[in-house]
Design a protein around this motif. Sequence first.
Motif, PDB file in Angstrom:
ATOM      1  N   VAL A  47       0.784  -1.345   0.013  1.00 39.65           N
ATOM      2  CA  VAL A  47      -0.227  -0.036  -0.124  1.00 39.65           C
ATOM      3  C   VAL A  47       0.730   1.288   0.024  1.00 39.65           C
ATOM      4  O   VAL A  47       2.083   1.168   0.656  1.00 39.65           O
ATOM      5  CB  VAL A  47      -0.922  -0.163   1.325  1.00 39.65           C
ATOM      6  CG1 VAL A  47      -1.706   1.476   1.622  1.00 39.65           C
ATOM      7  CG2 VAL A  47      -1.705  -1.165   1.250  1.00 39.65           C
ATOM      8  N   ARG A  59      -2.740   0.289  -3.803  1.00 39.77           N
ATOM      9  CA  ARG A  59      -1.999  -0.897  -3.716  1.00 39.77           C
ATOM     10  C   ARG A  59      -0.836  -0.573  -4.894  1.00 39.77           C
ATOM     11  O   ARG A  59      -1.485  -0.275  -6.242  1.00 39.77           O
ATOM     12  CB  ARG A  59      -2.691  -2.263  -3.911  1.00 39.77           C
ATOM     13  CG  ARG A  59      -3.535  -2.649  -2.581  1.00 39.77           C
ATOM     14  CD  ARG A  59      -3.800  -4.071  -2.542  1.00 39.77           C
ATOM     15  NE  ARG A  59      -2.560  -4.637  -2.016  1.00 39.77           N
ATOM     16  CZ  ARG A  59      -1.730  -4.700  -0.781  1.00 39.77           C
ATOM     17  NH1 ARG A  59      -2.456  -4.226   0.369  1.00 39.77           N
ATOM     18  NH2 ARG A  59      -0.582  -5.307  -0.418  1.00 39.77           N
ATOM     19  N   TRP A  75      -6.939  -0.616  -6.952  1.00 36.18           N
ATOM     20  CA  TRP A  75      -7.866  -0.442  -5.587  1.00 36.18           C
ATOM     21  C   TRP A  75      -9.243  -1.065  -6.059  1.00 36.18           C
ATOM     22  O   TRP A  75      -9.631  -1.364  -7.306  1.00 36.18           O
ATOM     23  CB  TRP A  75      -8.256   0.987  -5.289  1.00 36.18           C
ATOM     24  CG  TRP A  75      -8.577   2.105  -6.109  1.00 36.18           C
ATOM     25  CD1 TRP A  75      -9.949   2.260  -6.289  1.00 36.18           C
ATOM     26  CD2 TRP A  75      -7.953   2.772  -6.829  1.00 36.18           C
ATOM     27  NE1 TRP A  75     -10.270   3.123  -7.303  1.00 36.18           N
ATOM     28  CE2 TRP A  75      -8.916   3.310  -7.845  1.00 36.18           C
ATOM     29  CE3 TRP A  75      -6.614   2.777  -7.578  1.00 36.18           C
ATOM     30  CZ2 TRP A  75      -8.627   4.158  -8.741  1.00 36.18           C
ATOM     31  CZ3 TRP A  75      -6.356   3.719  -8.468  1.00 36.18           C
ATOM     32  CH2 TRP A  75      -7.288   4.398  -9.170  1.00 36.18           C
ATOM     33  N   THR A  84      -7.888  -0.513  -0.419  1.00 35.89           N
ATOM     34  CA  THR A  84      -6.992  -1.146  -1.169  1.00 35.89           C
ATOM     35  C   THR A  84      -6.744  -2.415  -0.450  1.00 35.89           C
ATOM     36  O   THR A  84      -5.894  -3.432  -0.938  1.00 35.89           O
ATOM     37  CB  THR A  84      -5.484  -0.483  -0.643  1.00 35.89           C
ATOM     38  OG1 THR A  84      -5.424  -0.484   0.858  1.00 35.89           O
ATOM     39  CG2 THR A  84      -5.632   0.968  -1.056  1.00 35.89           C
TER      40      THR A  84
END
Length: 132
Positions: A47, A59, A75, A84
């Motif tokens: 992330v 992400r 996402w 995420t």
Amino acid sequence: HLQAIVRNGPTAVQVDRVIFSNQQQGAELVGTDRHLGDSVEVLTDEVTAFSTTPVRLVRQAIVRYKGGVRLVWYWYRVAGVGTTQSMKAKLLEIPAGIIGSSPSEFVAVSTPCGPRDCADAARALRAVLTRP
């Protein structure tokens, strides 16, 4: 599956939006490996924040495929809520299914990057996502 190419100067950024109006075995929102591609090797997946005001998280995956290396930011959106986290997306589907809310989505933006440095690619993705 909706796909578009957006130019940020000389850099082509691919935008993918996979919409799930109803889910069934083999066609599910959570299962990112399928969304990033069947023949990719995920080198990193974490992330990251791409904006600070307000903080926006995605992400970030660096993937290797037969054409090279790509930086992918992705996402999920379920019932209008972005996340995420795949498990959170899965849990959000429960009340969304009960109340019959909007479809679930997997959204990804990506562009090629160097094998050792994706800083320019990250700048291109950030520029596309923060356009007015």
